[in-house]
Scaffold this motif. Structure first.
Motif, PDB file in Angstrom:
ATOM      1  N   HIS A  67      47.806 -38.367 -61.396  1.00 32.27           N
ATOM      2  CA  HIS A  67      47.013 -38.335 -62.618  1.00 32.27           C
ATOM      3  C   HIS A  67      47.919 -38.561 -63.820  1.00 32.27           C
ATOM      4  O   HIS A  67      47.571 -39.291 -64.732  1.00 32.27           O
ATOM      5  N   GLY A  68      49.090 -37.925 -63.825  1.00 34.09           N
ATOM      6  CA  GLY A  68      49.998 -38.097 -64.944  1.00 34.09           C
ATOM      7  C   GLY A  68      51.281 -37.321 -64.788  1.00 34.09           C
ATOM      8  O   GLY A  68      51.364 -36.354 -64.043  1.00 34.09           O
ATOM      9  N   SER A  69      52.295 -37.795 -65.487  1.00 37.83           N
ATOM     10  CA  SER A  69      53.591 -37.138 -65.541  1.00 37.83           C
ATOM     11  C   SER A  69      53.818 -36.731 -66.985  1.00 37.83           C
ATOM     12  O   SER A  69      53.538 -37.498 -67.906  1.00 37.83           O
ATOM     13  N   TYR A  70      54.325 -35.505 -67.192  1.00 39.53           N
ATOM     14  CA  TYR A  70      54.419 -34.954 -68.537  1.00 39.53           C
ATOM     15  C   TYR A  70      55.741 -34.235 -68.743  1.00 39.53           C
ATOM     16  O   TYR A  70      56.247 -33.587 -67.841  1.00 39.53           O
ATOM     17  N   GLU A  71      56.265 -34.351 -69.958  1.00 40.82           N
ATOM     18  CA  GLU A  71      57.406 -33.548 -70.374  1.00 40.82           C
ATOM     19  C   GLU A  71      56.855 -32.277 -71.003  1.00 40.82           C
ATOM     20  O   GLU A  71      55.867 -32.317 -71.732  1.00 40.82           O
ATOM     21  N   VAL A  72      57.493 -31.155 -70.727  1.00 37.88           N
ATOM     22  CA  VAL A  72      57.085 -29.893 -71.332  1.00 37.88           C
ATOM     23  C   VAL A  72      57.705 -29.823 -72.725  1.00 37.88           C
ATOM     24  O   VAL A  72      58.907 -30.033 -72.888  1.00 37.88           O
ATOM     25  N   ILE A  73      56.881 -29.536 -73.732  1.00 35.42           N
ATOM     26  CA  ILE A  73      57.352 -29.551 -75.121  1.00 35.42           C
ATOM     27  C   ILE A  73      58.150 -28.295 -75.460  1.00 35.42           C
ATOM     28  O   ILE A  73      59.272 -28.377 -75.920  1.00 35.42           O
ATOM     29  N   ASP A  74      57.580 -27.134 -75.275  1.00 33.69           N
ATOM     30  CA  ASP A  74      58.282 -25.901 -75.652  1.00 33.69           C
ATOM     31  C   ASP A  74      58.913 -25.253 -74.424  1.00 33.69           C
ATOM     32  O   ASP A  74      59.966 -25.635 -73.989  1.00 33.69           O
ATOM     33  N   GLU A  75      58.230 -24.290 -73.881  1.00 34.34           N
ATOM     34  CA  GLU A  75      58.745 -23.555 -72.734  1.00 34.34           C
ATOM     35  C   GLU A  75      57.781 -23.700 -71.570  1.00 34.34           C
ATOM     36  O   GLU A  75      56.574 -23.638 -71.738  1.00 34.34           O
ATOM     37  N   ASN A  76      58.332 -23.889 -70.385  1.00 35.14           N
ATOM     38  CA  ASN A  76      57.505 -24.013 -69.198  1.00 35.14           C
ATOM     39  C   ASN A  76      57.298 -22.611 -68.610  1.00 35.14           C
ATOM     40  O   ASN A  76      58.050 -22.165 -67.755  1.00 35.14           O
TER      41      ASN A  76
END
Length: 162
Positions: free
Chosen positions: A132-141
Motif C-alpha cells: 500500500h505504501g512506504s513511509y518515513e516516520v516524522i517524529d517518534e515511532n
C-alpha cells in the motif's frame, strides 16, 4: 527596456509557480498512520474487528525469526493505540528487509486478506496483501519503541534461510 521587464516578470512568475507546485506536492505526502490504515480498511472492507495480531521480530544479529500470536483484545487495543497517531511522510524505499524490524500481521474475523505492517526504527511499510505504501516516520515511532521495550514470551522461533 520593456522587454527586459516582461522577461523578468515571466521568469519570476514561472519560478513562483514552480516553487508553489513543489511545496504543495511535498505537503501532500504528509499523513498519519491512522489515515493510511483507514484507507486500507476501506479498500478491503475491513469493518470487522481484528481477532488476532501476529508479531514477528527479525534481528540481523540472529538467524532466528521470533513470533507471537495475540488474541487478547486488551493487548491488541494497546498495540493499536501506539500506532494510531504516528506522523508519516510517503517514501519510495520499499526494500528494507536487511534491517532489524518487526512485522505485525492483522487477522480479520471475516477471513479477508490480512494487513501486514513492517515496522523499522524510522520507517513503516503497509501491505494488504500488496504494498500500500512506504513511509518515513516524522517524529517518534511509538510502535517500534513499544515493541522493542516489550518482553514477549515468543511462541515460535523460526530459522531464517537466506
Amino acid at each position: 527596456m520593456r522587454d527586459k521587464k516582461k522577461i523578468l516578470l515571466l521568469v519570476s512568475t514561472i519560478i513562483v509557480i514552480g516553487l508553489t507546485v513543489y511545496f504543495v506536492n511535498d505537503y501532500m505526502k504528509y499523513t498519519t498512520f491512522e489515515n493510511e490504515f483507514n484507507t486500507v480498511k476501506d479498500e478491503y472492507n475491513h469493518d470487522e474487528e481484528i481477532d488476532m495480531v501476529r508479531i514477528e521480530h527479525r534481528s540481523l544479529d540472529s538467524e532466528m525469526l521470533h513470533a507471537k500470536n495475540l488474541t487478547d483484545q486488551k493487548k491488541i487495543h494497546e498495540i493499536s493505540e501506539n500506532f494510531s497517531d504516528i506522523e508519516l511522510k510517503e517514501s519510495n524505499h520499499y526494500n528494507l528487509s536487511n534491517k532489524d524490524h518487526y512485522r505485525i500481521v492483522l487477522h480479520h474475523s471475516n477471513s479477508q486478506p490480512s494487513t501486514y505492517i513492517s515496522i523499522y526504527e524510522n520507517k513503516i511499510l503497509i501491505s494488504e496483501p500488496f504494498i500500500h505504501g512506504s513511509y518515513e516516520v516524522i517524529d517518534e515511532n511509538n510502535l517500534y519503541t513499544y515493541l522493542n521495550n516489550s518482553s514477549f514470551d515468543w511462541d515460535e522461533e523460526l530459522e531464517i534461510e537466506e
